[in-house]
Design a protein around this motif. Structure first.
Motif, PDB file in Angstrom:
ATOM      1  N   UNK A  20      54.881  72.373  31.591  1.00 45.62           N
ATOM      2  CA  UNK A  20      53.901  71.304  30.799  1.00 45.62           C
ATOM      3  C   UNK A  20      52.247  71.710  31.006  1.00 45.62           C
ATOM      4  N   UNK A  21      51.584  71.648  29.988  1.00 42.50           N
ATOM      5  CA  UNK A  21      50.133  72.277  30.084  1.00 42.50           C
ATOM      6  C   UNK A  21      49.403  71.302  30.932  1.00 42.50           C
ATOM      7  N   UNK A  22      49.669  69.907  30.779  1.00 40.72           N
ATOM      8  CA  UNK A  22      48.777  69.055  31.761  1.00 40.72           C
ATOM      9  C   UNK A  22      49.158  69.088  33.077  1.00 40.72           C
ATOM     10  N   UNK A  23      50.293  69.447  33.562  1.00 42.69           N
ATOM     11  CA  UNK A  23      50.815  69.804  34.738  1.00 42.69           C
ATOM     12  C   UNK A  23      50.103  70.998  35.441  1.00 42.69           C
ATOM     13  N   UNK A  24      50.268  72.099  34.794  1.00 44.22           N
ATOM     14  CA  UNK A  24      49.559  73.391  34.995  1.00 44.22           C
ATOM     15  C   UNK A  24      48.289  73.177  35.427  1.00 44.22           C
ATOM     16  N   UNK A  25      47.512  72.783  34.246  1.00 50.39           N
ATOM     17  CA  UNK A  25      45.969  72.406  34.528  1.00 50.39           C
ATOM     18  C   UNK A  25      45.554  71.645  35.679  1.00 50.39           C
ATOM     19  N   UNK A  26      46.433  70.653  35.938  1.00 50.96           N
ATOM     20  CA  UNK A  26      46.184  69.728  36.994  1.00 50.96           C
ATOM     21  C   UNK A  26      46.409  70.486  38.450  1.00 50.96           C
ATOM     22  N   UNK A  27      47.421  71.270  38.420  1.00 53.57           N
ATOM     23  CA  UNK A  27      47.812  71.917  39.689  1.00 53.57           C
ATOM     24  C   UNK A  27      46.737  72.918  39.850  1.00 53.57           C
ATOM     25  N   UNK A  28      46.206  73.684  38.809  1.00 52.07           N
ATOM     26  CA  UNK A  28      45.112  74.603  39.093  1.00 52.07           C
ATOM     27  C   UNK A  28      43.840  73.975  39.685  1.00 52.07           C
ATOM     28  N   UNK A  29      43.464  72.598  39.116  1.00 58.71           N
ATOM     29  CA  UNK A  29      42.355  71.993  39.833  1.00 58.71           C
ATOM     30  C   UNK A  29      42.629  71.706  41.120  1.00 58.71           C
ATOM     31  N   UNK A  30      43.685  71.015  41.422  1.00 59.46           N
ATOM     32  CA  UNK A  30      44.147  70.680  42.762  1.00 59.46           C
ATOM     33  C   UNK A  30      44.060  71.711  43.893  1.00 59.46           C
ATOM     34  N   UNK A  31      44.375  72.727  43.591  1.00 58.47           N
ATOM     35  CA  UNK A  31      44.634  73.872  44.339  1.00 58.47           C
ATOM     36  C   UNK A  31      43.284  74.480  44.441  1.00 58.47           C
ATOM     37  N   UNK A  32      42.512  74.400  43.591  1.00 57.69           N
ATOM     38  CA  UNK A  32      41.358  75.255  43.567  1.00 57.69           C
ATOM     39  C   UNK A  32      40.194  74.370  44.442  1.00 57.69           C
ATOM     40  N   UNK A  33      40.358  73.138  44.132  1.00 53.00           N
ATOM     41  CA  UNK A  33      39.341  72.229  44.720  1.00 53.00           C
ATOM     42  C   UNK A  33      39.645  71.714  45.906  1.00 53.00           C
ATOM     43  N   UNK A  47      41.925  75.919  31.699  1.00 52.21           N
ATOM     44  CA  UNK A  47      43.369  75.999  31.844  1.00 52.21           C
ATOM     45  C   UNK A  47      44.069  75.635  30.364  1.00 52.21           C
ATOM     46  N   UNK A  48      43.638  74.390  30.056  1.00 56.37           N
ATOM     47  CA  UNK A  48      44.448  73.776  28.965  1.00 56.37           C
ATOM     48  C   UNK A  48      44.007  74.600  27.590  1.00 56.37           C
ATOM     49  N   UNK A  49      42.895  75.069  27.482  1.00 49.65           N
ATOM     50  CA  UNK A  49      42.319  75.855  26.075  1.00 49.65           C
ATOM     51  C   UNK A  49      43.240  77.088  26.393  1.00 49.65           C
ATOM     52  N   UNK A  50      43.323  77.589  27.523  1.00 48.31           N
ATOM     53  CA  UNK A  50      44.017  79.081  27.819  1.00 48.31           C
ATOM     54  C   UNK A  50      45.666  78.969  27.329  1.00 48.31           C
ATOM     55  N   UNK A  51      46.090  77.856  27.634  1.00 46.03           N
ATOM     56  CA  UNK A  51      47.541  77.473  27.419  1.00 46.03           C
ATOM     57  C   UNK A  51      47.668  77.493  25.791  1.00 46.03           C
ATOM     58  N   UNK A  52      46.630  76.407  25.378  1.00 45.18           N
ATOM     59  CA  UNK A  52      46.867  76.066  23.908  1.00 45.18           C
ATOM     60  C   UNK A  52      46.694  77.089  23.096  1.00 45.18           C
ATOM     61  N   UNK A  53      45.710  78.115  23.519  1.00 46.77           N
ATOM     62  CA  UNK A  53      45.518  79.325  22.645  1.00 46.77           C
ATOM     63  C   UNK A  53      46.022  80.438  23.538  1.00 46.77           C
ATOM     64  N   UNK A  54      47.257  80.630  23.966  1.00 44.83           N
ATOM     65  CA  UNK A  54      47.568  81.517  24.873  1.00 44.83           C
ATOM     66  C   UNK A  54      47.594  82.942  24.182  1.00 44.83           C
TER      67      UNK A  54
END
Length: 194
Positions: A175-188, A94-101
């Protein structure tokens, strides 16, 4: 004035323009004329940097793929239980996706119409298979719910991550870290054994 602009163009800045145009018009709908107008330079100036638009496509999707495959080489993706490595890979993807959108967006939109597109699709499948293998290992280790099909979980996980390209806009304050953390929380929260 044209000479000054030409002197300031680099392969990276030309690539950024090409990716923007490819994402707006589609790769097939983009001509070298479109690229030269968007860059504000002549077609011959573009050919000074690259052989053609397919080379620009290959450079763009390579940048996205290098970022994704780089994740798999990081210690967090190699060490620990499979579930922990999977969470790490999910967050970093998710972080790479957002950094290299723009580059990842282009990668996700290739259709396989050219040699470069077919190569990119094969590399994407290879990445997906390596992540799917982590899901299988986590299930085998008893850390994933037994009532979830691993193939379906893989598709849903990638679907959630890849959908970020459709709505994420850094200028809107996400914010990238917030989005990435939300993806992990929701998925797992749905995948982990409770």
């Amino acid at each position: 004035m044209t000479m000054a602009r030409r002197d300031t163009y680099t392969p990276d800045t030309l690539l950024a323009v090409a990716v923007r145009v490819f994402n707006e018009r589609g790769y097939d709908g983009t001509s070298m004329e479109h690229l030269s107008k968007a860059a504000g330079i002549s077609k011959s100036s573009i050919y000074h940097h690259v052989r053609g638009k397919e080379e620009l496509l290959r450079r763009a999707v390579s940048r996205a793929l290098d970022g994704l495959f780089g994740i798999l080489a990081e210690p967090g993706a190699r060490d620990g239980r499979a579930i922990e490595r999977l969470e790490y890979v999910t967050r970093r993807t998710a972080e790479v996706l957002m950094a290299e959108l723009p580059y990842v967006t282009l990668l996700l939109r290739v259709h396989g119409n050219t040699d470069t597109e077919r190569w990119a699709l094969a590399r994407r499948r290879e990445f997906d298979q390596q992540v799917a293998e982590l899901l299988k290992q986590a299930a085998a280790e008893g850390d994933l719910r037994a009532d979830i099909d691993v193939r379906l979980a893989t598709r849903l996980l990638f679907g959630m991550i890849n959908s970020i390209v459709e709505w994420y806009r850094p200028e809107r304050g996400s914010a990238e870290p917030e989005v990435a953390a939300a993806v992990v929380r929701m998925a797992f929260a749905g995948l982990r054994v409770t």
